[in-house]
Design an enzyme around this catalytic site. Structure first.
Site, PDB file in Angstrom:
ATOM      1  N   GLU A 180       0.735  -1.202  -0.080  1.00 45.00           N
ATOM      2  CA  GLU A 180      -0.092  -0.019   0.020  1.00 45.00           C
ATOM      3  C   GLU A 180       0.870   1.082  -0.023  1.00 45.00           C
ATOM      4  O   GLU A 180       0.634   2.289  -0.568  1.00 45.00           O
ATOM      5  CB  GLU A 180      -1.107  -0.004   1.205  1.00 45.00           C
TER       6      GLU A 180
ATOM      7  N   HIS B 277     -11.982  -5.422   8.508  1.00 46.76           N
ATOM      8  CA  HIS B 277     -12.537  -5.445   6.974  1.00 46.76           C
ATOM      9  C   HIS B 277     -13.614  -4.373   7.040  1.00 46.76           C
ATOM     10  O   HIS B 277     -14.474  -4.540   6.104  1.00 46.76           O
ATOM     11  CB  HIS B 277     -12.731  -6.537   6.441  1.00 46.76           C
TER      12      HIS B 277
END
Length: 657
Positions: free
Chosen positions: A393, A460
């Site tokens: 990322e 999540h």
């Protein structure tokens, strides 16, 4: 190659001596109390000068704070450079950052931020730009040996190797990271050994031999230009001064100084030139005198300049690049689309309209992304513009900055917004500050699927938009409808500033709505009245809009009129629209899915209480999630954690006050 035979050795000597003369001058000014801070590269000049000398003018260099020789060898004028170094008016950053924390794109130099190795992924983005443009420039990026322990070092090397990017990674191994010796931080003798793990050549270079530096860099550049990918060069040298002058050097054994003093790069090159009969002592003395006079004049000029002054208005005006204003109105023709399809259509139209738009992210190519937003894109646009990244990322966001500097419009998908924390440094310290510091537009869009309601557990399901609302320089967008999702994303892709685009996963396939055909733009910073009302105002965004509309319909059946304001953009947020609504209804409730403490709703409630207190008939009310991680069990999430069950009781309190 025979570097000496192909080099103007007298000119190289002048280039090598200039940063040493500057070092000597700066140390003298510190002792005189005329300069407060200096990061010295004394004894390391051969690396910066040799790297800059070896490259072409159109090649990029990403230096660090001991690489003064890069700037001088690239011909950066000394007067404004010294104004920058001394924090005076006339520098390159208007006093907003120090020393070499800025870029000069016209000299193909992109300076550092203080976070070690953070610019290495940016170098990968610049290298990718070279490949996409079919241009032959290469990118050289510096890191200290200490920075090689950072994740960005490994993410950048991996990305450059996988994509065969024309990047040269130079590790300037000067033996110490502030006071910690390299052998206490690195378990191997040679950092260059890491190269084999990434499938690239690695080489140890005598960093105090300017000709050896030039030779190694030229060979690495030839390899990069030939399409053979990156190289890792470890330049061995020594830091003869403290980390910065105030740090001192008491922690360094005296014998190390003696060892490296005998290997001083200036002394060694002078001895070489004398043996070769190229430059006599008298000529060297003349060159030194000329450079000392030049440096003395430039430093005195800089010291005579006034302190940097500004106004709040000027500083605010430079935080962002001028916004995208060429907005297209929507066409009257509409058809029903799911939220996810509206986002996909926006990406497709943007890519069709402008070849500078490209996508990066994990599994977004053949697989189409975990939410299938980019399904079919690789067949339509090819793998150069729809790029699977490794699980990096930070590396992906840093590369996006490099692409933006070269005029591209990258869109990075963070697979789940929860994982955006891995890119936090690149977002808040690199993307967010770049335009304010040195005027570089940063056209980077980060798509982040976020939010709960799906029983996905604590990693999540998070809603972390408030983290980024606290960071000046970022724009934060959270659409609630398919029409806004498409129009806001098309605007974000054109916006010359970093935009975090939060897409609620629950809305992807549960919400449908009319969406105009073709390209249109929804302006950033403009809220919409999702439902008009007179008795109280609910200010919300994202999934909260749908909760608020359901609740407003329930209350309407009981004779209560609630106005629902959909912010759409959190930064900048539409104060005028919220104030106008509160002035009408005299009551305010702020609703969001994120946890309560320090949520963005607190900012809205505090602002309204401060500037519109006289209009309020009741204290502002916040409705948010419990201050807990998002639980996995649906019953726990829905009944204990979620903000949704708290909305009606909160409205009862607000309306009864």
């Amino acid at each position: 190659m025979d570097v000496a035979a192909t080099t103007d050795l007298k000119a190289l000597y002048r280039a090598l001596l200039l940063p040493r003369v500057i070092e000597e001058r700066m140390l003298r000014l510190i002792r005189q109390g005329r300069l407060s801070k200096w990061f010295s590269g004394y004894g390391q000049e051969a690396i910066a000068v040799g790297c800059a000398w070896a490259l072409e003018d159109h090649d990029y260099i990403l230096p660090m704070h001991r690489n003064l020789g890069v700037w001088t060898t690239r011909g950066v004028p000394l007067r404004p450079l010294f104004c920058q170094l001394m924090g005076r008016a006339g520098g390159f950053t208007k006093g907003r950052d120090r020393t070499f924390h800025f870029g000069l794109p016209e000299r193909r130099i992109i300076g550092m931020i203080s976070h070690m190795a953070a610019m290495l992924p940016v170098a990968c983005g610049l290298g990718l730009a070279a490949r996409l443009k079919r241009e032959d420039f290469v990118v050289l990026a510096f890191s200290g040996e200490g920075g090689t322990r950072e994740g960005d070092f490994h993410e950048a090397l991996n990305l450059a190797a996988v994509w065969k990017l024309p990047v040269i990674f130079v590790v300037e191994n000067n033996g110490y990271g502030l006071s910690t010796p390299a052998h206490e931080a690195i378990p191997v003798e040679d950092v260059a050994d890491a190269a084999v793990g990434y499938g690239m050549p690695g080489e140890v270079v005598d960093g105090n031999d300017v000709l050896a530096v030039i030779d190694a860099v030229r060979r690495a550049a030839e390899r990069a230009r030939a399409g053979e990918g990156p190289t890792l060069l470890e330049m061995k040298t020594f830091r003869m001064r403290g980390h910065e002058e105030a740090s001192g050097t008491k922690y360094v054994p005296k014998e190390l100084f003696e060892y490296w003093r005998k290997r001083d790069p200036i002394d060694r090159f002078e001895a070489y030139l004398e043996r070769a009969g190229v430059l006599s002592r008298a000529e060297r003395k003349t060159i030194r005198a000329e450079l000392e006079a030049e440096v003395r004049e430039a430093t005195e000029y800089a010291l005579a300049q006034p302190e940097v002054e500004s106004t709040p208005e000027a500083e605010r005006a430079d935080l962002f690049a001028p916004p995208f204003l060429a907005l297209r109105a929507p066409k009257p023709t509409r058809r029903e689309l799911r939220f996810v399809d509206a986002i996909s259509e926006a990406l497709r139209l943007a890519m069709e309209q402008d070849e500078r738009v490209l996508l990066m992210g994990q599994d977004i190519a053949e697989y189409g992304g975990v939410f299938k937003v980019t399904e079919g894109f690789v067949e339509r646009f090819g793998k150069e513009r729809v790029r699977n990244t490794p699980i990096i990322e930070s590396g992906a966001v840093g590369a996006a900055l490099g692409l933006a500097i070269e005029g591209f419009k990258p869109v990075v998908e963070i697979q789940y917004a929860d994982f955006i924390s891995c890119a936090f440094n690149q977002i808040v310290n690199n993307l967010a500050t770049t335009h304010y510091r040195w005027g570089q537009p940063v056209n980077v869009t980060i798509r982040a699927p976020f939010g709960g309601g799906l029983g996905a557990g604590p990693f999540h399901s998070q809603s972390k938009e408030a983290w980024f609302c606290h960071v000046p320089g970022l724009k934060i967008v959270v659409p609630a409808t398919p029409e806004d999702a498409k129009g806001l994303l098309l605007t974000a892709i054109e916006e010359p500033n970093p935009v975090l685009f939060f897409e609620h996963k629950l809305l992807y396939r549960s919400v449908r709505g009319p969406v105009p055909e073709g390209i249109y733009h929804v302006p950033l910073g403009k809220a919409r009245v999702a439902r008009a009302g007179t008795d109280a105002t609910i200010v919300t965004y994202g999934v909260g809009v749908h909760w608020a509309l359901e609740e407003a319909a329930w209350w309407a059946e009981r004779g209560v009129s609630l106005e629902v304001i959909d912010l759409r953009t959190l930064i900048p947020w539409d104060r005028e629209a919220v104030l106008a609504s509160v002035q009408k209804t005299n009551r305010l409730l702020v609703l969001h899915e994120a946890t309560r403490t320090a949520g963005f709703g607190a900012e809205i409630a505090a602002e309204i209480a401060e500037v519109a207190f006289e209009w309020l008939d009741a204290p502002p009310v916040r409705v948010a999630a419990e201050d807990l991680p998002v639980p996995f069990a649906r019953t726990l999430e829905e009944k204990i954690f979620s903000a949704r069950p708290r909305l009606r009781p909160a409205l009862v309190r607000l309306l009864r006050f």
